[in-house]
Design an enzyme around this catalytic site. Structure first.
Site, short mmCIF file in Angstrom:
data_model
loop_
_atom_site.label_atom_id
_atom_site.label_comp_id
_atom_site.label_asym_id
_atom_site.label_seq_id
_atom_site.Cartn_x
_atom_site.Cartn_y
_atom_site.Cartn_z
CG ASP A 72 -2.85 -43.74 66.96
OD1 ASP A 72 -1.69 -43.36 66.67
OD2 ASP A 72 -3.75 -43.84 66.12
CG ASP A 141 -12.11 -48.10 59.02
OD1 ASP A 141 -11.40 -47.07 59.12
OD2 ASP A 141 -12.03 -49.05 59.84
CG HIS A 143 -9.44 -45.75 61.60
ND1 HIS A 143 -9.25 -46.83 60.75
CD2 HIS A 143 -8.19 -45.29 61.88
CE1 HIS A 143 -7.95 -46.99 60.54
NE2 HIS A 143 -7.29 -46.07 61.20
CD GLU A 148 -10.49 -49.36 63.79
OE1 GLU A 148 -10.97 -48.75 62.80
OE2 GLU A 148 -9.47 -50.05 63.71
C1 GLP Z 1 -3.56 -45.98 61.32
C2 GLP Z 1 -3.39 -44.85 62.31
C3 GLP Z 1 -4.20 -43.65 61.93
C4 GLP Z 1 -3.96 -43.31 60.48
C5 GLP Z 1 -4.43 -44.45 59.62
C6 GLP Z 1 -4.23 -44.20 58.14
O1 GLP Z 1 -4.59 -46.83 61.61
N1 GLP Z 1 -3.73 -45.22 63.65
O2 GLP Z 1 -3.84 -42.55 62.77
O3 GLP Z 1 -4.65 -42.12 60.14
O4 GLP Z 1 -3.68 -45.60 59.97
O5 GLP Z 1 -2.92 -44.52 57.78
P1 GLP Z 1 -2.25 -44.14 56.44
O6 GLP Z 1 -1.89 -42.71 56.55
O7 GLP Z 1 -1.02 -45.00 56.37
O8 GLP Z 1 -3.20 -44.41 55.35
#
Ligand code: GLP
Length: 263
Positions: A72, A141, A143, A148
């Site tokens: 992404d 959440d 995702h 989402e």
């Molecule tokens: C973002 C990314 C996701 C990631 C998520 C969790 O929203 N788009 O790909 O898995 O955050 O992030 P973190 O690893 O910092 O908790």
């Protein structure tokens, strides 16, 4: 589904990096038949990237014939912006390994034509014969990538509006100012993730405990996108004991009993 529960985040990172390196080596990729790796950003994979860099430096793995597709990218952030996922990947991984720049794919959040950008991304993945191994994190959440809650479980690469909880979670990278966080992102879909031949979702810390509980013990449903992994033939969740803390004793006991100490 395979579930690997480790005592620490460091153990999760080294297990995951070792597994990725093992898969790449086993595939014995060539220029004609490269290994296709799906990659995430966020704080979760940072340790994995550090371990992969070490493995590369110790000549245990090569990225010469590895093609990557990131999951992404924020809409409206240029690659040189410190919060863009282009920048993140360069600074935390790509610049330290022998990957060819032409083999790196990241969605362009500055495009004027989101639909064409997303369609081309799907086509590029297909042109390589699909993703061999996709690594992802998970949001609090549930995702995955930027899919989402309530995303279609068969969604493809597209533009998504971010949920308020994600904007709040990610504001820590934007001076804790939610007004600075982009409100939209381009993301591969849950269908795109499910098409990968193998998927690893990694989760670290107690704030991921509910997402992990839903992902492993909950029913498949679009409120918790991570639950889609239950329908993947080769899905692996790697989590530390804090992220596993919402699971029942039986679940933890079961998965621990079938993972050999050497795995
Ligand atoms: C973002 C990314 C996701 C990631 C998520 C969790 O929203 N788009 O790909 O898995 O955050 O992030 P973190 O690893 O910092 O908790």
């Amino acid at each position: 589904m395979r579930v690997v529960i480790k005592d620490s985040s460091a153990d999760c990172s080294s297990w995951t990096a070792g597994y990725i390196a093992y898969r790449i080596k086993k595939a014995a990729p060539t220029a004609k038949k490269p290994f296709v790796l799906g990659l995430p950003t966020g704080s979760t994979p940072l340790g994995v990237y550090k371990e992969l860099i070490k493995l590369y430096q110790n000549k245990k793995v090569s990225f010469e014939h590895v093609v990557t597709f990131n999951m992404d990218e924020y809409v409206g952030l240029p690659p040189e912006d410190k919060n863009s996922y282009h920048y993140f990947m360069q600074e935390n991984f790509f610049k330290y390994v022998n990957i060819h720049p032409k083999n790196i794919h990241i969605l362009n959040g500055m495009t004027k034509d989101y639909a064409a950008e997303c369609e081309n991304y799907e086509r590029a993945i297909q042109a390589y014969g699909g993703i061999d191994l996709l690594l992802g994190g998970v949001g609090t959440d549930g995702h995955i990538a930027f899919n989402e809650p309530f995303s279609s479980l068969s969604s493809r690469t597209r533009i998504k509006t971010l949920a308020p909880s994600t904007i709040k979670d990610n504001s820590r990278f934007f001076n804790n100012d939610i007004s600075q966080v982009p409100t939209q992102a381009l993301t591969i879909g849950i269908g795109t993730i499910m098409d990968a031949k193998e998927v690893i979702i990694m989760a670290l810390g107690a704030n991921k405990a509910e997402a992990i509980r839903q992902g492993i013990e909950g029913c498949v449903n679009h409120l918790w996108p991570i639950t889609a992994l239950q329908q993947h033939r080769y899905g692996i969740i790697v989590c530390d004991k804090e992220a596993a803390s919402g699971l029942s004793k039986n679940t933890v006991g079961y998965f621990k009993s079938i993972e050999s100490p050497a795995s």
